[in-house]
Design a protein around this motif. Structure first.
Motif, short mmCIF file in Angstrom:
data_model
loop_
_atom_site.label_atom_id
_atom_site.label_comp_id
_atom_site.label_asym_id
_atom_site.label_seq_id
_atom_site.Cartn_x
_atom_site.Cartn_y
_atom_site.Cartn_z
N PHE A 161 2.29 21.24 -19.26
CA PHE A 161 1.36 20.45 -18.47
C PHE A 161 2.05 19.22 -17.90
O PHE A 161 1.88 18.89 -16.72
N ALA A 162 2.83 18.52 -18.73
CA ALA A 162 3.52 17.32 -18.26
C ALA A 162 4.48 17.64 -17.12
O ALA A 162 4.64 16.85 -16.18
N GLN A 163 5.11 18.81 -17.19
CA GLN A 163 6.03 19.21 -16.14
C GLN A 163 5.29 19.60 -14.86
O GLN A 163 5.72 19.27 -13.75
N ALA A 164 4.17 20.27 -15.02
CA ALA A 164 3.42 20.73 -13.84
C ALA A 164 2.58 19.62 -13.21
O ALA A 164 2.29 19.68 -12.00
N HIS A 165 2.20 18.62 -14.01
CA HIS A 165 1.33 17.55 -13.51
C HIS A 165 1.89 16.17 -13.88
O HIS A 165 1.24 15.40 -14.60
N PRO A 166 3.08 15.85 -13.39
CA PRO A 166 3.71 14.58 -13.79
C PRO A 166 2.90 13.35 -13.38
O PRO A 166 2.90 12.35 -14.10
N ASP A 167 2.21 13.42 -12.25
CA ASP A 167 1.43 12.25 -11.82
C ASP A 167 0.27 11.97 -12.76
O ASP A 167 -0.02 10.81 -13.07
N GLN A 168 -0.40 13.04 -13.22
CA GLN A 168 -1.50 12.85 -14.17
C GLN A 168 -0.99 12.28 -15.49
O GLN A 168 -1.59 11.37 -16.07
N ALA A 169 0.13 12.84 -15.97
CA ALA A 169 0.69 12.36 -17.23
C ALA A 169 1.10 10.89 -17.12
O ALA A 169 0.84 10.08 -18.02
N LYS A 170 1.71 10.53 -16.00
CA LYS A 170 2.16 9.15 -15.81
C LYS A 170 0.97 8.20 -15.71
O LYS A 170 1.00 7.09 -16.27
N ARG A 171 -0.07 8.61 -15.01
CA ARG A 171 -1.25 7.75 -14.85
C ARG A 171 -1.84 7.37 -16.21
O ARG A 171 -2.20 6.21 -16.44
N ILE A 172 -1.89 8.34 -17.10
CA ILE A 172 -2.48 8.07 -18.41
C ILE A 172 -1.53 7.28 -19.30
O ILE A 172 -1.92 6.30 -19.94
N THR A 173 -0.27 7.69 -19.35
CA THR A 173 0.66 7.01 -20.25
C THR A 173 0.97 5.59 -19.78
O THR A 173 1.29 4.73 -20.61
N ASP A 174 0.84 5.32 -18.49
CA ASP A 174 1.03 3.94 -18.01
C ASP A 174 -0.03 3.00 -18.59
O ASP A 174 0.20 1.79 -18.71
N MET A 175 -1.20 3.55 -18.96
CA MET A 175 -2.22 2.73 -19.59
C MET A 175 -1.71 2.15 -20.91
O MET A 175 -2.04 1.02 -21.28
N LEU A 176 -0.93 2.95 -21.64
CA LEU A 176 -0.39 2.51 -22.91
C LEU A 176 0.57 1.35 -22.72
O LEU A 176 0.51 0.34 -23.44
N ALA A 177 1.45 1.46 -21.72
CA ALA A 177 2.41 0.39 -21.47
C ALA A 177 1.72 -0.91 -21.07
O ALA A 177 2.25 -2.01 -21.29
N ALA A 178 0.53 -0.80 -20.47
CA ALA A 178 -0.20 -1.98 -20.01
C ALA A 178 -1.12 -2.57 -21.09
O ALA A 178 -1.71 -3.63 -20.87
#
Length: 263
Positions: A161-178
């Motif tokens: 899923f992370a490979q097929a939908h990198p934008d979705q994965a990044k959108r969610i994981t960026d919440m953690l960094a913030a």
């Protein structure tokens, strides 16, 4: 978007959907914010007045000294309902949000219509897991949050899923960094200290438990335990890691709606 004043700060919330419809509360996981539910909003707002909140220590909500407790976070939800004059609501929470949902079902069932517990357990992890993470985050601050973000992709999503939908994965994981390091550490303490296993049988509201087949954080075994302890609880499982609402997408939304709309 709005804020409700609590005794010690402001709780951020968003209320969308048709006025007069039943209210559905959505509660975020550890390290995310209310936008983790964006995938569900088009489907959910067709039927419900959807109330999303940033749990204390997350997003735009108050950050207070920790550790927090699941009871404290549950009482924040009740304070939000009271402030908005909502007597009863459906509740759907994922991971830490699922712990909050269990607490509400045990201690404030009269405020709930139906309960959905996703990718969660009655006890998540152990002090040996949580304490080093808390220490690291409090020591290293935002640098630790960035490191957790990079490691979370493998926990929150399957590799395909992370490979097929990198934008979705990044959108969610960026919440953690913030996320505020202080708020994150305080919520880690709440999850660390929660153990609701002996109280689950007192939940009397209709309950649906959802798991991800590939979830290493809260494996299906913990979800099945909840389903077996809560009288009459239903169970569903999707091919997903920890954030099944994002990875399973429409299938997740459809299953939740089928449960909530079943008369």
């Amino acid at each position: 978007m709005g804020f409700v004043k609590l005794a010690d700060g402001e709780l951020n919330y968003q209320l969308e959907g048709p006025e007069g419809a039943p209210v559905l509360v959505l509660s975020n996981s550890l390290g995310t914010d209310l936008q983790m539910w964006d995938t569900q909003m088009p489907a959910f707002t067709e039927h419900f007045r959807v109330l999303r909140l940033d749990t204390r220590g997350h997003g735009k909500s108050l950050v207070t000294e920790g550790p927090y407790s699941i009871e404290q976070l549950g009482r924040d939800v009740l304070a939000l309902l009271d402030a908005l004059d909502i007597q009863r609501a459906h509740f759907c929470g994922l991971s830490m949000g699922g712990l909050i949902g269990q607490w509400l079902g045990i201690n404030a069932g009269e405020r709930l219509l139906k309960l959905v517990l996703c990718n969660t357990a009655a006890k998540i992890g152990s002090p040996e897991i949580w304490n080093p993470r808390i220490d690291m985050v409090l020591r290293d601050g935002q640098a630790a949050m960035i490191g957790l973000r990079d490691a979370s992709i493998a926990r929150w999503f399957t590799a395909d899923f992370a490979q097929a939908h990198p934008d979705q994965a990044k959108r969610i994981t960026d919440m953690l960094a913030a996320t505020s390091p202080q708020g994150y550490a305080a919520n880690c303490g709440a999850v660390r200290d929660a153990d609701l296993r002996e109280q689950l049988a007192s939940i009397q509201v209709p309950t649906l438990v959802i798991a991800g087949t590939e979830d290493a954080v809260t494996p299906p075994s913990g979800s099945l335990f909840i389903q077996q302890q809560v009288p009459g609880a239903e169970y569903a499982e999707f091919y997903a890691a920890h954030l099944s609402n994002v990875q399973a997408g429409d299938a997740f939304s459809d299953r939740v709606l089928t449960f909530l709309l079943d008369r």
